[in-house]
Design a protein around this motif. Structure first.
Motif, PDB file in Angstrom:
ATOM      1  N   LEU A 250      63.677  49.525  75.597  1.00 29.70           N
ATOM      2  CA  LEU A 250      63.977  48.109  75.775  1.00 29.70           C
ATOM      3  C   LEU A 250      62.677  47.334  75.925  1.00 29.70           C
ATOM      4  CD1 LEU A 250      66.916  47.982  78.362  1.00 29.70           C
ATOM      5  CD2 LEU A 250      67.025  48.164  75.877  1.00 29.70           C
ATOM      6  N   LEU A 251      62.731  46.118  75.487  1.00 28.00           N
ATOM      7  CA  LEU A 251      61.633  45.189  75.681  1.00 28.00           C
ATOM      8  C   LEU A 251      62.038  44.261  76.816  1.00 28.00           C
ATOM      9  CD1 LEU A 251      58.985  43.837  74.707  1.00 28.00           C
ATOM     10  CD2 LEU A 251      60.397  42.438  73.217  1.00 28.00           C
ATOM     11  N   CYS A 252      61.174  44.095  77.797  1.00 30.16           N
ATOM     12  CA  CYS A 252      61.425  43.179  78.903  1.00 30.16           C
ATOM     13  C   CYS A 252      60.465  42.012  78.753  1.00 30.16           C
ATOM     14  CB  CYS A 252      61.188  43.869  80.242  1.00 30.16           C
ATOM     15  SG  CYS A 252      61.324  42.746  81.646  1.00 30.16           S
ATOM     16  N   ARG A 253      61.031  40.816  78.709  1.00 30.58           N
ATOM     17  CA  ARG A 253      60.228  39.599  78.636  1.00 30.58           C
ATOM     18  C   ARG A 253      60.500  38.759  79.860  1.00 30.58           C
ATOM     19  NH1 ARG A 253      61.742  37.539  72.751  1.00 30.58           N
ATOM     20  NH2 ARG A 253      63.036  39.191  72.848  1.00 30.58           N
ATOM     21  N   VAL A 254      59.500  38.043  80.303  1.00 27.37           N
ATOM     22  CA  VAL A 254      59.666  37.095  81.390  1.00 27.37           C
ATOM     23  C   VAL A 254      59.434  35.722  80.788  1.00 27.37           C
ATOM     24  CG1 VAL A 254      58.872  36.377  83.668  1.00 27.37           C
ATOM     25  CG2 VAL A 254      58.827  38.805  83.045  1.00 27.37           C
ATOM     26  N   ASP A 255      60.454  34.867  80.876  1.00 31.20           N
ATOM     27  CA  ASP A 255      60.334  33.555  80.241  1.00 31.20           C
ATOM     28  C   ASP A 255      59.592  32.574  81.149  1.00 31.20           C
ATOM     29  OD1 ASP A 255      62.184  32.553  82.101  1.00 31.20           O
ATOM     30  OD2 ASP A 255      63.851  32.534  80.674  1.00 31.20           O
TER      31      ASP A 255
ATOM     32  N   SER B 219      53.281  47.648  75.061  1.00 33.87           N
ATOM     33  CA  SER B 219      54.156  46.914  74.160  1.00 33.87           C
ATOM     34  C   SER B 219      53.577  45.517  74.053  1.00 33.87           C
ATOM     35  CB  SER B 219      55.594  46.876  74.669  1.00 33.87           C
ATOM     36  OG  SER B 219      55.665  46.123  75.862  1.00 33.87           O
ATOM     37  N   LEU B 220      53.966  44.808  73.033  1.00 29.97           N
ATOM     38  CA  LEU B 220      53.415  43.488  72.793  1.00 29.97           C
ATOM     39  C   LEU B 220      54.554  42.489  72.701  1.00 29.97           C
ATOM     40  CD1 LEU B 220      50.727  41.997  72.117  1.00 29.97           C
ATOM     41  CD2 LEU B 220      51.285  42.363  69.733  1.00 29.97           C
ATOM     42  N   ASP B 221      54.386  41.368  73.356  1.00 29.92           N
ATOM     43  CA  ASP B 221      55.397  40.311  73.353  1.00 29.92           C
ATOM     44  C   ASP B 221      54.727  39.038  72.861  1.00 29.92           C
ATOM     45  OD1 ASP B 221      57.682  38.794  73.839  1.00 29.92           O
ATOM     46  OD2 ASP B 221      57.130  38.446  75.925  1.00 29.92           O
ATOM     47  N   LEU B 222      55.251  38.468  71.790  1.00 29.37           N
ATOM     48  CA  LEU B 222      54.710  37.231  71.251  1.00 29.37           C
ATOM     49  C   LEU B 222      55.710  36.120  71.532  1.00 29.37           C
ATOM     50  CD1 LEU B 222      52.620  35.657  69.627  1.00 29.37           C
ATOM     51  CD2 LEU B 222      53.880  36.297  67.573  1.00 29.37           C
ATOM     52  N   ALA B 223      55.382  35.271  72.497  1.00 28.31           N
ATOM     53  CA  ALA B 223      56.268  34.170  72.877  1.00 28.31           C
ATOM     54  C   ALA B 223      55.629  32.850  72.472  1.00 28.31           C
ATOM     55  CB  ALA B 223      56.511  34.188  74.380  1.00 28.31           C
ATOM     56  N   VAL B 224      56.371  32.079  71.724  1.00 28.21           N
ATOM     57  CA  VAL B 224      55.960  30.729  71.373  1.00 28.21           C
ATOM     58  C   VAL B 224      56.810  29.808  72.233  1.00 28.21           C
ATOM     59  CG1 VAL B 224      55.807  29.021  69.528  1.00 28.21           C
ATOM     60  CG2 VAL B 224      55.434  31.449  69.010  1.00 28.21           C
ATOM     61  N   ARG B 225      56.178  28.919  72.963  1.00 27.61           N
ATOM     62  CA  ARG B 225      56.904  28.010  73.848  1.00 27.61           C
ATOM     63  C   ARG B 225      56.738  26.577  73.379  1.00 27.61           C
ATOM     64  NH1 ARG B 225      54.569  31.959  76.961  1.00 27.61           N
ATOM     65  NH2 ARG B 225      56.054  33.252  78.077  1.00 27.61           N
ATOM     66  N   GLY B 226      57.807  25.816  73.498  1.00 28.04           N
ATOM     67  CA  GLY B 226      57.794  24.419  73.099  1.00 28.04           C
ATOM     68  C   GLY B 226      59.192  23.854  73.231  1.00 28.04           C
ATOM     69  N   VAL B 227      59.503  22.838  72.417  1.00 31.18           N
ATOM     70  CA  VAL B 227      60.819  22.214  72.430  1.00 31.18           C
ATOM     71  C   VAL B 227      61.488  22.531  71.099  1.00 31.18           C
ATOM     72  CG1 VAL B 227      62.088  20.034  72.614  1.00 31.18           C
ATOM     73  CG2 VAL B 227      60.020  20.397  73.978  1.00 31.18           C
ATOM     74  N   CYS B 228      62.711  23.069  71.158  1.00 30.63           N
ATOM     75  CA  CYS B 228      63.426  23.459  69.941  1.00 30.63           C
ATOM     76  C   CYS B 228      63.850  22.220  69.146  1.00 30.63           C
ATOM     77  CB  CYS B 228      64.630  24.333  70.262  1.00 30.63           C
ATOM     78  SG  CYS B 228      65.995  23.486  71.087  1.00 30.63           S
ATOM     79  N   ALA B 229      64.227  22.418  67.901  1.00 26.79           N
ATOM     80  CA  ALA B 229      64.615  21.312  67.018  1.00 26.79           C
ATOM     81  C   ALA B 229      65.815  20.559  67.561  1.00 26.79           C
ATOM     82  CB  ALA B 229      64.903  21.851  65.620  1.00 26.79           C
ATOM     83  N   ASP B 230      66.798  21.266  68.128  1.00 33.18           N
ATOM     84  CA  ASP B 230      67.986  20.609  68.679  1.00 33.18           C
ATOM     85  C   ASP B 230      67.615  19.664  69.825  1.00 33.18           C
ATOM     86  OD1 ASP B 230      69.570  21.980  66.884  1.00 33.18           O
ATOM     87  OD2 ASP B 230      70.159  23.528  68.336  1.00 33.18           O
ATOM     88  N   CYS B 231      66.779  20.130  70.739  1.00 33.83           N
ATOM     89  CA  CYS B 231      66.379  19.299  71.878  1.00 33.83           C
ATOM     90  C   CYS B 231      65.494  18.143  71.428  1.00 33.83           C
ATOM     91  CB  CYS B 231      65.657  20.140  72.929  1.00 33.83           C
ATOM     92  SG  CYS B 231      66.753  21.284  73.812  1.00 33.83           S
TER      93      CYS B 231
END
Length: 176
Positions: free
Chosen positions: A86-91, A153-165
């Motif tokens: 499993l991959l564990c990510r922290v948002d 393990s490597l986690d690539l998180a892109v953070r921002g505002v989604c198109a819907d929001c």
């Protein structure tokens, strides 16, 4: 009539658990099976527990499927994460999310909306660059292994505002 070989009778989930040194309990089979069946979705502990309970409620009577208590699920998730299944990510809100980690993938890019906090996989959106991303991930992991780091393990998180929001915010700003 051809006879099935003993290897063809091995459950793939049992094989994964055994290969990673884990016991093949009903709970481990259910959790790993659920996450492998939903590879593009990441779950919090509570979301996973609810999904497994709902899945149990829809199963026919007499089948395995007792509910997992909170602590057992935490321990199982922890073991599956430690062995790399499993991959564990922290948002951005410090919430842990779990997702099946395919053995062939070294980076699972995802987008975290800072407004609605949805977590969306980017594999489809980055298809044209997926090979470049995979090569970069492998290079980074190999460099760290050469320095003595383990269990990577490597986690690539892109953070921002989604198109819907973003669209909702524009609509709200344009309304007098």
């Amino acid at each position: 009539m051809p006879v099935a070989s003993p290897l063809s009778l091995v459950d793939p989930i049992d094989a994964l658990l055994s290969a990673h040194g884990l016991r093949r309990t009903d709970a481990a089979r259910r959790v790993l099976g659920w996450l492998l069946a939903h590879p593009d979705t990441s779950y919090t502990h509570a979301q996973l527990q609810t999904a497994l309970q709902n899945d149990t409620a829809t199963e026919a009577q007499g089948e395995t499927g007792s509910t997992l208590d909170r602590v057992t699920l935490y321990r199982l998730i922890d073991r599956l994460t430690q062995v790399g299944l499993l991959l564990c990510r922290v948002d951005a809100r410090r919430v842990r999310r779990y997702q099946a980690m395919p053995a062939s993938v070294h980076a699972l890019p995802h987008f975290e909306c800072q407004n609605c906090h949805r977590d969306q996989p980017l594999q489809g959106a980055l298809q044209g660059n997926a090979l470049d991303l995979e090569v970069a991930a492998q290079n980074a992991l190999q460099a760290l292994k050469a320095l003595g780091y383990q269990g990577l393990s490597l986690d690539l998180a892109v953070r921002g505002v989604c198109a819907d929001c973003a669209t909702a915010a524009q609509t709200t700003n344009q309304t007098p």
